[in-house]
Design an enzyme around this catalytic site. Structure first.
Site, PDB file in Angstrom:
ATOM      1  N   TYR B  34       0.823  -1.213   0.000  1.00  0.00           N
ATOM      2  CA  TYR B  34       0.000   0.000   0.000  1.00  0.00           C
ATOM      3  C   TYR B  34       0.858   1.264   0.000  1.00  0.00           C
ATOM      4  O   TYR B  34       0.490   2.276  -0.604  1.00  0.00           O
ATOM      5  CB  TYR B  34      -0.938   0.029   1.210  1.00  0.00           C
ATOM      6  CG  TYR B  34      -2.194  -0.769   0.984  1.00  0.00           C
ATOM      7  CD1 TYR B  34      -3.121  -0.356   0.028  1.00  0.00           C
ATOM      8  CD2 TYR B  34      -2.461  -1.905   1.714  1.00  0.00           C
ATOM      9  CE1 TYR B  34      -4.280  -1.084  -0.187  1.00  0.00           C
ATOM     10  CE2 TYR B  34      -3.621  -2.642   1.500  1.00  0.00           C
ATOM     11  CZ  TYR B  34      -4.527  -2.225   0.550  1.00  0.00           C
ATOM     12  OH  TYR B  34      -5.669  -2.925   0.335  1.00  0.00           O
ATOM     13  N   GLU B 127       5.137 -27.753  16.571  1.00  0.00           N
ATOM     14  CA  GLU B 127       4.295 -27.171  15.527  1.00  0.00           C
ATOM     15  C   GLU B 127       3.113 -26.378  16.101  1.00  0.00           C
ATOM     16  O   GLU B 127       2.875 -25.249  15.717  1.00  0.00           O
ATOM     17  CB  GLU B 127       3.782 -28.285  14.592  1.00  0.00           C
ATOM     18  CG  GLU B 127       2.931 -27.745  13.448  1.00  0.00           C
ATOM     19  CD  GLU B 127       2.642 -28.798  12.372  1.00  0.00           C
ATOM     20  OE1 GLU B 127       3.286 -29.868  12.369  1.00  0.00           O
ATOM     21  OE2 GLU B 127       1.763 -28.536  11.532  1.00  0.00           O
ATOM     22  N   ASP B 179       3.598 -32.436  13.363  1.00  0.00           N
ATOM     23  CA  ASP B 179       2.616 -33.450  13.014  1.00  0.00           C
ATOM     24  C   ASP B 179       3.275 -34.529  12.136  1.00  0.00           C
ATOM     25  O   ASP B 179       4.247 -34.257  11.422  1.00  0.00           O
ATOM     26  CB  ASP B 179       1.454 -32.828  12.224  1.00  0.00           C
ATOM     27  CG  ASP B 179       0.528 -32.012  13.123  1.00  0.00           C
ATOM     28  OD1 ASP B 179       0.604 -32.161  14.355  1.00  0.00           O
ATOM     29  OD2 ASP B 179      -0.267 -31.222  12.577  1.00  0.00           O
TER      30      ASP B 179
END
Lengths: 288, 288
Positions: B34, B127, B179
């Protein structure tokens, strides 16, 4: 049979929550779902265990966080306020929330901490992490004497609960600064009036909280860079127009203006006018 | 013409980064996009400005965070380590990273802080936020003398950079607990060997870091609750099998075993055996 099954599930969730409380521990929603298998309690999926937790909330009138059950998302806080921790190992230890210039995550420790003192004069909650960081490093928090909260989208209940606690303990007004689209507006609404999912839980809403923008009028007045609304945005506006929480004339005006404008703008869009514009001009206009 | 345009964009991004450095400020990737409009520099979308930032990284060999440009995601850290801040207003102020029992977000302040001292003996990165909270509140960090890091999915570079700094400053080994699926395995790989997106930046990798699981062998040995892999999971495994970073025999073994098993398990799945199993048994097996 169906009722017996869900009753057994509810009993187990209540038992699990009691264990958490007694051992001063917490669990994520995901964790609770997996934990059930250790007890031979079956949920088809996490959606089912989440629903049973909602039942427990309905019965007790307390949010799951009180039982030590948290979702994964976190938001953050920064400001001139002293809190006293109550979690094990930290009992009575005081912390000044300006101590970490990256902010503090709002987890179980802060949610259960006691507000001690502040010299802030308002709570200013913003949607994005980028805006939160900017308001810290430009010293906007000092200039506006604001406790800053990063909502991070739809704010977790722990965040709403902490905001309400600070609002009540110190009598501070609450201002909400989100993206200028139906989703941002609804983040503010949920802080103010509660979410559909937690309508059964008292103690989370802040009716006096005020949405300062980005309003549809702001998009035009500040000539913000904007994008056309998608059909999902427009559909969401229609839903909000019929939502009881939006019955007030101010809200209806915002919705009508969005529907006429058919454009949206992020809070980051003020950067179009330079890095300091949002602090020096926009927040000055809105907060003073 | 196309080259002139992207050269102009690059010059502007370099100028913007210089401004950030000189004024000791930061910007999000979104914000930078922006901000460009204030200078009449046009990017078609944020993907384009992100690419130009990558060009700047290539030229300088430094990650964007060094220039004060951060993504939105945040991860967190907790542990017995003293750091000394360098950000404006906090110069030389020391902070003990056990002070906030909810952890510390890893933003610009911690990324640029200097490691002072620690009595930790390892860095244990996990995680999920749920696992991070559990390891704090069970005092697992004390038991294993571990500095805990919450990766939160693919970890931001600020997080990898801070982990490497602590690894080098104190000579601590790094263990990664994710995981048990191709995505979790790859989170560990990125910490170890770097991401494709940041292959041009030295100083982010930790080749000695070790993935402790959840491995496919763990899923079987601990009889973890598991789910069938989706076709996206299997496709990802095929991609990883051909990825140069997975050329080692250990990685190939994991991939082959996952392909044989065709099942996956989250790190939360250990809760099936009770809340303390992951700390008392699994981590004990893996870390000692």
């Amino acid at each position: 049979m169906k009722h017996i099954r869900s009753f057994a599930q509810l009993i187990w969730v209540a038992y699990f929550a009691k264990q958490l409380l007694e051992s001063n521990r917490t669990s994520s929603l995901r964790d609770l779902y997996y934990s059930s298998e250790a007890f031979g309690v079956r949920f088809n999926d996490q959606a089912e265990s989440d629903r049973i937790i909602t039942d427990l909330e309905c019965l007790t009138g307390k949010p799951r966080e009180v039982f030590g059950i948290f979702p994964e998302e976190r938001s953050a806080i920064f400001g001139s306020v002293k809190m006293s921790y109550t979690v094990p190992g930290y009992e009575g230890r005081e912390v000044d929330l300006t101590l970490s210039p990256d902010g503090f995550p709002i987890g179980r420790a802060l949610m259960t901490a006691k507000p001690i003192e502040t010299d802030a004069e308002m709570i200013l909650a913003v949607e994005s992490g980028g805006m939160f960081s900017r308001l810290i490093e430009t010293m906007a928090w000092k200039r506006y004497r604001a406790i800053l909260v990063q909502l991070g989208g739809q704010p977790p209940r722990s965040t709403r609960s902490l905001m309400r606690k600070l609002h009540e303990a110190f009598g501070l007004p609450v201002f909400l600064f989100t993206d200028g689209d139906p989703w941002g507006m609804h983040i503010a609404q949920v802080v103010k009036s509660g979410s559909a999912n937690a309508a059964h839980i008292p103690g989370l809403t802040i009716p006096a909280a005020e949405w300062i923008g980005v309003t549809p009028a702001d998009i035009q007045e500040y000539s913000l860079p904007s994008e056309p609304m998608t059909s999902a945005d427009l559909k969401r506006l229609d839903e909000l127009a019929r939502d009881i929480r939006y019955a007030g004339s101010d809200w209806q005006k915002h919705i009508t203006e969005f529907q006429g404008l058919r454009r949206k703008a992020e809070q980051q869009a003020f950067s179009r006018f330079g890095m300091d514009f949002v602090v020096d001009t926009y927040l000055a206009d809105k907060l003073q």
